[in-house]
Write a protein that holds these residues in place. Structure first.
Motif, PDB file in Angstrom:
ATOM      1  N   LEU A 203       1.092  -1.232  -0.134  1.00 15.24           N
ATOM      2  CA  LEU A 203       0.571   0.309  -0.377  1.00 15.24           C
ATOM      3  C   LEU A 203       1.167   1.050  -0.124  1.00 15.24           C
ATOM      4  O   LEU A 203       0.548   1.965  -0.485  1.00 15.24           O
ATOM      5  CB  LEU A 203      -1.038  -0.363   1.358  1.00 15.24           C
ATOM      6  N   GLY A 204       1.802   1.424   1.218  1.00  7.46           N
ATOM      7  CA  GLY A 204       2.289   2.472   0.898  1.00  7.46           C
ATOM      8  C   GLY A 204       3.301   2.682  -0.546  1.00  7.46           C
ATOM      9  O   GLY A 204       3.780   4.229  -0.794  1.00  7.46           O
ATOM     10  N   VAL A 205       4.420   1.878  -0.967  1.00  6.54           N
ATOM     11  CA  VAL A 205       5.256   1.993  -2.152  1.00  6.54           C
ATOM     12  C   VAL A 205       3.938   1.830  -3.434  1.00  6.54           C
ATOM     13  O   VAL A 205       4.168   2.986  -4.470  1.00  6.54           O
ATOM     14  CB  VAL A 205       6.458   1.068  -1.908  1.00  6.54           C
ATOM     15  N   VAL A 206       3.320   0.928  -3.095  1.00  8.83           N
ATOM     16  CA  VAL A 206       3.345   0.348  -4.648  1.00  8.83           C
ATOM     17  C   VAL A 206       1.721   1.194  -5.267  1.00  8.83           C
ATOM     18  O   VAL A 206       1.173   1.472  -6.429  1.00  8.83           O
ATOM     19  CB  VAL A 206       2.656  -1.143  -4.698  1.00  8.83           C
ATOM     20  N   THR A 207       1.354   1.007  -4.427  1.00 11.50           N
ATOM     21  CA  THR A 207       0.168   1.799  -4.667  1.00 11.50           C
ATOM     22  C   THR A 207      -0.623   3.246  -4.363  1.00 11.50           C
ATOM     23  O   THR A 207      -0.683   3.275  -5.382  1.00 11.50           O
ATOM     24  CB  THR A 207      -1.571   1.377  -3.608  1.00 11.50           C
ATOM     25  N   THR A 208       0.423   3.531  -3.664  1.00 11.92           N
ATOM     26  CA  THR A 208       1.342   4.829  -4.107  1.00 11.92           C
ATOM     27  C   THR A 208       1.349   5.821  -5.296  1.00 11.92           C
ATOM     28  O   THR A 208       1.099   6.378  -6.440  1.00 11.92           O
ATOM     29  CB  THR A 208       2.103   5.572  -2.779  1.00 11.92           C
ATOM     30  N   ALA A 209       2.581   4.551  -5.841  1.00  7.42           N
ATOM     31  CA  ALA A 209       3.006   4.953  -7.403  1.00  7.42           C
ATOM     32  C   ALA A 209       2.005   5.118  -8.372  1.00  7.42           C
ATOM     33  O   ALA A 209       2.049   5.713  -9.172  1.00  7.42           O
ATOM     34  CB  ALA A 209       3.922   4.639  -6.902  1.00  7.42           C
ATOM     35  N   ILE A 210       1.622   3.606  -8.197  1.00  8.98           N
ATOM     36  CA  ILE A 210       0.344   3.162  -9.133  1.00  8.98           C
ATOM     37  C   ILE A 210      -0.803   4.590  -8.951  1.00  8.98           C
ATOM     38  O   ILE A 210      -1.065   4.606  -9.981  1.00  8.98           O
ATOM     39  CB  ILE A 210      -0.409   1.762  -8.650  1.00  8.98           C
ATOM     40  N   LEU A 211      -1.124   5.177  -8.272  1.00  9.51           N
ATOM     41  CA  LEU A 211      -2.588   6.391  -8.376  1.00  9.51           C
ATOM     42  C   LEU A 211      -1.460   7.287  -8.466  1.00  9.51           C
ATOM     43  O   LEU A 211      -2.303   7.911  -9.865  1.00  9.51           O
ATOM     44  CB  LEU A 211      -2.796   6.513  -6.739  1.00  9.51           C
ATOM     45  N   ILE A 212      -0.812   7.276  -8.234  1.00 11.72           N
ATOM     46  CA  ILE A 212       0.151   9.224  -9.101  1.00 11.72           C
ATOM     47  C   ILE A 212       0.637   8.726 -10.865  1.00 11.72           C
ATOM     48  O   ILE A 212      -0.028   9.739 -10.853  1.00 11.72           O
ATOM     49  CB  ILE A 212       1.407   8.815  -8.331  1.00 11.72           C
ATOM     50  N   TYR A 213       1.072   7.895 -10.795  1.00 11.11           N
ATOM     51  CA  TYR A 213       1.901   7.255 -12.309  1.00 11.11           C
ATOM     52  C   TYR A 213       0.407   6.906 -13.209  1.00 11.11           C
ATOM     53  O   TYR A 213       0.870   7.062 -14.214  1.00 11.11           O
ATOM     54  CB  TYR A 213       2.621   6.992 -12.399  1.00 11.11           C
ATOM     55  N   SER A 214      -0.141   5.624 -12.876  1.00 11.59           N
ATOM     56  CA  SER A 214      -1.414   5.490 -13.693  1.00 11.59           C
ATOM     57  C   SER A 214      -2.240   6.980 -14.078  1.00 11.59           C
ATOM     58  O   SER A 214      -2.565   6.903 -15.433  1.00 11.59           O
ATOM     59  CB  SER A 214      -2.063   4.695 -13.199  1.00 11.59           C
ATOM     60  N   THR A 215      -2.479   7.922 -13.461  1.00 13.15           N
ATOM     61  CA  THR A 215      -2.848   9.013 -13.357  1.00 13.15           C
ATOM     62  C   THR A 215      -2.111   9.874 -15.045  1.00 13.15           C
ATOM     63  O   THR A 215      -2.783  10.177 -16.289  1.00 13.15           O
ATOM     64  CB  THR A 215      -3.110   9.691 -12.550  1.00 13.15           C
ATOM     65  N   HIS A 216      -0.648   9.978 -15.044  1.00 12.79           N
ATOM     66  CA  HIS A 216      -0.053  10.380 -15.519  1.00 12.79           C
ATOM     67  C   HIS A 216      -0.054   9.626 -16.859  1.00 12.79           C
ATOM     68  O   HIS A 216      -0.460  10.154 -18.652  1.00 12.79           O
ATOM     69  CB  HIS A 216       1.189  10.367 -15.024  1.00 12.79           C
ATOM     70  N   PHE A 217      -0.122   8.353 -17.003  1.00 10.65           N
ATOM     71  CA  PHE A 217       0.477   7.478 -18.116  1.00 10.65           C
ATOM     72  C   PHE A 217      -1.432   7.418 -19.406  1.00 10.65           C
ATOM     73  O   PHE A 217      -1.074   7.593 -20.330  1.00 10.65           O
ATOM     74  CB  PHE A 217       0.474   6.219 -17.766  1.00 10.65           C
ATOM     75  N   THR A 218      -2.571   8.007 -18.325  1.00 10.48           N
ATOM     76  CA  THR A 218      -3.703   7.916 -19.134  1.00 10.48           C
ATOM     77  C   THR A 218      -3.712   9.145 -19.943  1.00 10.48           C
ATOM     78  O   THR A 218      -4.143   9.125 -20.452  1.00 10.48           O
ATOM     79  CB  THR A 218      -5.179   7.406 -17.523  1.00 10.48           C
ATOM     80  N   GLU A 219      -3.524  10.243 -19.104  1.00  9.69           N
ATOM     81  CA  GLU A 219      -3.109  11.604 -19.235  1.00  9.69           C
ATOM     82  C   GLU A 219      -2.492  11.902 -20.824  1.00  9.69           C
ATOM     83  O   GLU A 219      -3.232  11.919 -22.318  1.00  9.69           O
ATOM     84  CB  GLU A 219      -2.995  12.261 -18.192  1.00  9.69           C
ATOM     85  N   ALA A 220      -1.050  10.918 -20.873  1.00 12.32           N
ATOM     86  CA  ALA A 220      -0.347  11.015 -22.254  1.00 12.32           C
ATOM     87  C   ALA A 220      -1.381  10.115 -23.016  1.00 12.32           C
ATOM     88  O   ALA A 220      -1.229  10.307 -24.133  1.00 12.32           O
ATOM     89  CB  ALA A 220       0.534  10.653 -21.860  1.00 12.32           C
TER      90      ALA A 220
ATOM     91  N   ALA B 201      -4.608   4.314 -26.150  1.00 16.33           N
ATOM     92  CA  ALA B 201      -5.575   3.801 -25.405  1.00 16.33           C
ATOM     93  C   ALA B 201      -5.917   2.968 -25.029  1.00 16.33           C
ATOM     94  O   ALA B 201      -7.009   2.384 -24.084  1.00 16.33           O
ATOM     95  CB  ALA B 201      -6.742   5.343 -25.489  1.00 16.33           C
ATOM     96  N   VAL B 202      -6.292   1.718 -25.532  1.00 17.11           N
ATOM     97  CA  VAL B 202      -6.232   0.697 -25.715  1.00 17.11           C
ATOM     98  C   VAL B 202      -6.412   0.184 -24.628  1.00 17.11           C
ATOM     99  O   VAL B 202      -6.481  -0.505 -24.398  1.00 17.11           O
ATOM    100  CB  VAL B 202      -6.092  -0.600 -27.094  1.00 17.11           C
ATOM    101  N   THR B 203      -5.218   0.365 -23.772  1.00 14.36           N
ATOM    102  CA  THR B 203      -4.343  -0.492 -22.569  1.00 14.36           C
ATOM    103  C   THR B 203      -4.909   0.183 -21.559  1.00 14.36           C
ATOM    104  O   THR B 203      -4.497  -0.492 -20.009  1.00 14.36           O
ATOM    105  CB  THR B 203      -2.680   0.304 -22.935  1.00 14.36           C
ATOM    106  N   VAL B 204      -5.516   1.456 -21.323  1.00  8.30           N
ATOM    107  CA  VAL B 204      -6.579   2.676 -20.289  1.00  8.30           C
ATOM    108  C   VAL B 204      -6.826   1.655 -19.479  1.00  8.30           C
ATOM    109  O   VAL B 204      -7.152   1.227 -18.070  1.00  8.30           O
ATOM    110  CB  VAL B 204      -6.622   3.787 -20.623  1.00  8.30           C
ATOM    111  N   PRO B 205      -8.286   0.742 -19.902  1.00 10.74           N
ATOM    112  CA  PRO B 205      -8.835  -0.278 -19.630  1.00 10.74           C
ATOM    113  C   PRO B 205      -8.297  -1.528 -18.520  1.00 10.74           C
ATOM    114  O   PRO B 205      -9.079  -1.469 -17.675  1.00 10.74           O
ATOM    115  CB  PRO B 205      -9.427  -1.041 -20.379  1.00 10.74           C
ATOM    116  N   TYR B 206      -6.915  -1.735 -18.840  1.00  5.80           N
ATOM    117  CA  TYR B 206      -6.038  -1.979 -17.618  1.00  5.80           C
ATOM    118  C   TYR B 206      -5.834  -1.563 -16.651  1.00  5.80           C
ATOM    119  O   TYR B 206      -6.084  -2.090 -15.348  1.00  5.80           O
ATOM    120  CB  TYR B 206      -4.570  -2.252 -18.100  1.00  5.80           C
ATOM    121  N   TYR B 207      -6.154  -0.322 -16.035  1.00  5.17           N
ATOM    122  CA  TYR B 207      -5.793   0.354 -15.036  1.00  5.17           C
ATOM    123  C   TYR B 207      -7.564   0.191 -14.200  1.00  5.17           C
ATOM    124  O   TYR B 207      -7.541   0.242 -13.415  1.00  5.17           O
ATOM    125  CB  TYR B 207      -5.203   1.817 -15.427  1.00  5.17           C
ATOM    126  N   LEU B 208      -8.771   0.172 -15.140  1.00  5.61           N
ATOM    127  CA  LEU B 208      -9.488   0.589 -14.869  1.00  5.61           C
ATOM    128  C   LEU B 208     -10.046  -1.231 -14.209  1.00  5.61           C
ATOM    129  O   LEU B 208     -10.123  -1.108 -12.698  1.00  5.61           O
ATOM    130  CB  LEU B 208     -11.262   0.182 -15.507  1.00  5.61           C
TER     131      LEU B 208
END
Length: 407
Positions: free
Chosen positions: A56-73, A143-150
């Motif tokens: 939760l501390g490392v992995v989930t924090t990093a995923i919430l931050i950077y998957s948002t960035h990758f989704t925008e890109a 964008a076809v890979t974005v559903p992986y984050y959902l």
């Protein structure tokens, strides 16, 4: 500050945001390492606290931050304010701290319920943001890979609910916890990684993005979700052999998209930076551990023994090596300041990088030799030193880059 153009103000704000984000991830790496060391020295710290400090501390924090960035890109949609991301990350931090406080041993109370609710709410909010970006996407090719984050977020919500139910005595505890951990690990973490590396690993290695991997991505996501969903249900129903067999579909789905990605990278002339090697090694560890977990479950091995044996390789050599490898490349880019400053920051973070990667991976192999003993202890020490060294080279490099940009 007031004399700077609007674009410069925006870049400075972005730099501060990502420096703070990296610092948050780095702090949890240090806390997790400290908890691990204290536990090894005999401190009465539960295994649960140690694992969740990293997951939760490392992995989930990093995923919430950077998957948002990758989704925008990937969707080519506007990023907007960082306030929402910061709030969601803060909810996870608060939830983790309260979870540790509310479940100091093995008792589950109202505080732990509230903490789990905070984490689940943060993930649901994250999924809503991802969905909004996907609906307004201006590009369909990647964008076809974005559903992986959902799908990943949905599995983490399921994992949180299962952990909560198990703590409250609903169902068979062992089966519920097995389902909880698999939904979190092979659902949330692995799906996020797979959705990211299809485009990120070619970028890190300077090679072409695989069209075949992109075309296979939707089928692979469906296979992964169906197989893992059925495996989670089998654990809940107390059928571990079925669960392990179904989890092998997750391995097949992962290989379906990773094979063309790795073939494209290895068949070209890749730039084997520390980032590219770390991400590739982390990927291979994740797939290997997923397969080993499935086969061991089918063979009837004690799930706790299997988890205890595999968790250092999964967490350290798999997830943490991969996350830190991505950050070695990504953070200097996000902080910016011009091409020369980005190159200098990457070079500073990359010094001795291959030695660190070698230390991490040799350490992981050593931990697999036994659950206890000198080889296990030596492996854990090597893993800890390698990961902390990654952070020790990365954080000062990006902090110096940020100070230079601000001056």
């Amino acid at each position: 500050m007031s004399d700077l153009p609007l674009s410069d103000v925006s870049l400075l704000r972005r730099g501060r945001h990502h420096t703070l984000a990296a610092g948050t991830v780095g702090v949890w790496v240090l806390i997790g390492a400290g908890v691990l060391a204290a536990r090894a020295l005999g401190a009465p710290i539960s295994w649960w606290v140690m694992v969740h400090s990293f997951t939760l501390g490392v992995v989930t924090t990093a995923i919430l931050i950077y998957s948002t960035h990758f989704t925008e890109a990937l969707t080519r949609t506007a990023g907007g304010s960082y306030r929402g991301v910061v709030t969601r990350v803060a909810l996870v931090q608060a939830g983790l701290i309260l979870l540790i406080a509310g479940k100091a041993g093995y008792d589950w109370g109202a505080l732990a319920d509230f903490a789990a609710t905070l984490v689940i709410w943060a993930v649901l909010w994250h999924m809503a943001v991802i969905w909004s970006h996907l609906r307004h996407s201006l590009a369909g090719q990647f964008a076809v890979t974005v559903p992986y984050y959902l799908a990943a977020g949905a599995f983490l919500v399921v994992a949180g609910l299962l952990g909560n139910f198990a703590g409250r005595g609903v169902g068979d505890y062992a089966g519920m916890i097995a389902a909880h951990s698999r939904a979190a690990i092979w659902g949330f973490a692995l799906l996020t990684v797979l959705g990211t590396v299809i485009t990120l690993l070619p970028t890190l290695s300077g090679t072409r993005i695989s069209d075949l991997a992109r075309r296979r991505s939707t089928r692979a996501l469906l296979l992964h979700s169906i197989g893992l969903g059925a495996a989670v249900m089998a654990h809940i129903l107390g059928s571990p052999v079925w669960a392990g067999s179904l989890q092998l579909l997750v391995v097949v789905a992962a290989l379906l998209v990773l094979q063309p990605v790795l073939a494209e990278v290895l068949g070209a002339q890749p730039e084997w930076s520390t980032s590219a090697v770390s991400v590739t090694a982390g990927l291979l560890w994740l797939i290997a551990v997923c397969a080993a977990d499935a086969v061991s479950t089918v063979a009837g091995a004690d799930p706790r023994h299997v988890t205890a044996l595999l968790i250092p390789a999964f967490l350290a050599a798999g997830l943490l090596q991969l996350v830190l490898g991505v950050l070695l490349h990504l953070l200097p880019t996000l902080i910016g300041g011009g091409r020369d400053r980005v190159v200098q920051a990457r070079a500073a973070a990359d010094r001795g990088g291959m030695a660190r990667v070698l230390l991490i991976n040799l350490g992981a192999v050593s931990t697999l030799l036994a659950e206890t003993g000198p080889a296990r202890a030596a492996g854990l020490i090597m893993l800890g030193i390698g990961l902390l060294a990654h952070a020790a080279f990365l954080l000062p490099a990006v902090a110096r880059q940020h100070r230079t940009e601000s001056s």
